[in-house]
Design a protein around this motif. Structure first.
Motif, short mmCIF file in Angstrom:
data_model
loop_
_atom_site.label_atom_id
_atom_site.label_comp_id
_atom_site.label_asym_id
_atom_site.label_seq_id
_atom_site.Cartn_x
_atom_site.Cartn_y
_atom_site.Cartn_z
N GLN A 71 54.74 55.81 107.38
CA GLN A 71 53.69 54.83 107.68
C GLN A 71 54.28 53.47 108.02
O GLN A 71 53.81 52.79 108.93
CB GLN A 71 52.71 54.73 106.52
CG GLN A 71 51.85 55.96 106.36
CD GLN A 71 50.96 55.90 105.13
OE1 GLN A 71 50.98 54.94 104.37
NE2 GLN A 71 50.19 56.95 104.91
N GLN A 72 55.33 53.06 107.29
CA GLN A 72 55.98 51.77 107.57
C GLN A 72 56.58 51.77 108.98
O GLN A 72 56.44 50.79 109.71
CB GLN A 72 57.07 51.49 106.55
CG GLN A 72 56.56 51.12 105.18
CD GLN A 72 57.69 50.97 104.16
OE1 GLN A 72 58.85 50.88 104.53
NE2 GLN A 72 57.34 50.94 102.90
N LEU A 73 57.23 52.87 109.33
CA LEU A 73 57.83 52.98 110.67
C LEU A 73 56.75 52.92 111.74
O LEU A 73 56.87 52.20 112.73
CB LEU A 73 58.63 54.28 110.79
CG LEU A 73 59.94 54.31 110.01
CD1 LEU A 73 60.40 55.74 109.80
CD2 LEU A 73 61.00 53.50 110.75
N GLU A 74 55.68 53.69 111.55
CA GLU A 74 54.59 53.72 112.53
C GLU A 74 53.91 52.36 112.66
O GLU A 74 53.51 51.98 113.75
CB GLU A 74 53.61 54.83 112.18
CG GLU A 74 54.21 56.21 112.41
CD GLU A 74 53.34 57.35 111.92
OE1 GLU A 74 52.41 57.12 111.11
OE2 GLU A 74 53.61 58.50 112.34
N SER A 75 53.83 51.61 111.56
CA SER A 75 53.20 50.29 111.62
C SER A 75 54.04 49.31 112.45
O SER A 75 53.52 48.31 112.95
CB SER A 75 52.97 49.73 110.21
OG SER A 75 54.18 49.27 109.65
N LYS A 76 55.33 49.62 112.62
CA LYS A 76 56.23 48.78 113.44
C LYS A 76 56.40 49.34 114.85
O LYS A 76 57.23 48.88 115.62
CB LYS A 76 57.61 48.67 112.78
CG LYS A 76 57.60 48.04 111.42
CD LYS A 76 57.41 46.55 111.51
CE LYS A 76 57.55 45.93 110.13
NZ LYS A 76 57.40 44.50 110.16
N GLY A 77 55.61 50.39 115.17
CA GLY A 77 55.62 50.93 116.53
C GLY A 77 56.56 52.09 116.78
O GLY A 77 56.71 52.55 117.91
N PHE A 78 57.21 52.59 115.72
CA PHE A 78 58.11 53.74 115.87
C PHE A 78 57.33 55.04 115.70
O PHE A 78 56.41 55.10 114.87
CB PHE A 78 59.24 53.70 114.84
CG PHE A 78 60.17 52.53 115.02
CD1 PHE A 78 61.17 52.56 115.96
CD2 PHE A 78 60.03 51.40 114.22
CE1 PHE A 78 62.02 51.49 116.12
CE2 PHE A 78 60.88 50.32 114.37
CZ PHE A 78 61.88 50.36 115.33
N THR A 79 57.70 56.06 116.42
CA THR A 79 57.17 57.40 116.20
C THR A 79 58.07 58.04 115.15
O THR A 79 59.29 58.07 115.30
CB THR A 79 57.21 58.23 117.49
OG1 THR A 79 56.41 57.56 118.46
CG2 THR A 79 56.69 59.63 117.26
N ALA A 80 57.48 58.53 114.07
CA ALA A 80 58.27 59.11 112.99
C ALA A 80 57.66 60.42 112.55
O ALA A 80 56.45 60.64 112.71
CB ALA A 80 58.33 58.15 111.81
N TYR A 81 58.49 61.28 112.02
CA TYR A 81 57.98 62.53 111.47
C TYR A 81 58.84 62.93 110.26
O TYR A 81 59.94 62.42 110.08
CB TYR A 81 57.92 63.65 112.51
CG TYR A 81 59.25 63.97 113.17
CD1 TYR A 81 60.00 65.05 112.74
CD2 TYR A 81 59.73 63.21 114.23
CE1 TYR A 81 61.21 65.35 113.33
CE2 TYR A 81 60.93 63.52 114.83
CZ TYR A 81 61.67 64.59 114.38
OH TYR A 81 62.86 64.89 114.98
N ILE A 82 58.30 63.82 109.45
CA ILE A 82 58.97 64.27 108.24
C ILE A 82 59.38 65.72 108.43
O ILE A 82 58.54 66.57 108.73
CB ILE A 82 58.05 64.12 107.02
CG1 ILE A 82 57.68 62.65 106.83
CG2 ILE A 82 58.72 64.71 105.78
CD1 ILE A 82 56.59 62.42 105.79
N ALA A 83 60.66 65.99 108.26
CA ALA A 83 61.18 67.36 108.33
C ALA A 83 61.51 67.80 106.90
O ALA A 83 62.17 67.06 106.15
CB ALA A 83 62.42 67.42 109.19
N GLU A 84 61.04 68.97 106.50
CA GLU A 84 61.35 69.49 105.17
C GLU A 84 62.50 70.47 105.29
O GLU A 84 62.53 71.32 106.16
CB GLU A 84 60.13 70.18 104.57
CG GLU A 84 59.04 69.22 104.18
CD GLU A 84 57.93 69.84 103.37
OE1 GLU A 84 57.94 71.07 103.18
OE2 GLU A 84 57.06 69.09 102.93
N LEU A 85 63.45 70.31 104.38
CA LEU A 85 64.64 71.18 104.37
C LEU A 85 64.61 72.08 103.15
O LEU A 85 64.18 71.71 102.12
CB LEU A 85 65.91 70.34 104.34
CG LEU A 85 66.04 69.31 105.43
CD1 LEU A 85 67.25 68.45 105.20
CD2 LEU A 85 66.12 69.97 106.77
#
Length: 85
Positions: A71-85
């Motif tokens: 959410q912090q990344l997206e609020s700064k305009g970055f596209t982010a995703y979470i990968a589970e390992l």
């Protein structure tokens, strides 16, 4: 053996901003993240006989921390995703 926090905590989560074919592109994104106040690392990996470069900002077992960083990344305009390992 007991997992008191539940099976969801067994997995590591990587908060990623992108995967790139060229290290130069990964470097540009990582530097932009750093200039915006985030920690960033470039992790090379092999897939289909080619080296790719993953830009990540967090590795954690804590799902809520991963979601918060996304959410912090997206609020700064970055596209982010979470990968589970």
């Amino acid at each position: 053996f007991c997992l008191s926090r539940g099976l969801g905590d067994v997995y590591k989560r990587q908060v990623q901003v992108g995967v790139y074919e060229q290290r130069e592109n990964a470097n540009v994104v990582a530097q932009t993240l750093i200039a915006s106040g985030f920690s960033a690392s470039i992790v090379p990996f092999q897939t289909e006989g080619h080296t790719r470069y993953r830009v990540q900002v967090l590795v954690t077992r804590d799902r809520s921390k991963a979601e918060q960083m996304k959410q912090q990344l997206e609020s700064k305009g970055f596209t982010a995703y979470i990968a589970e390992l």
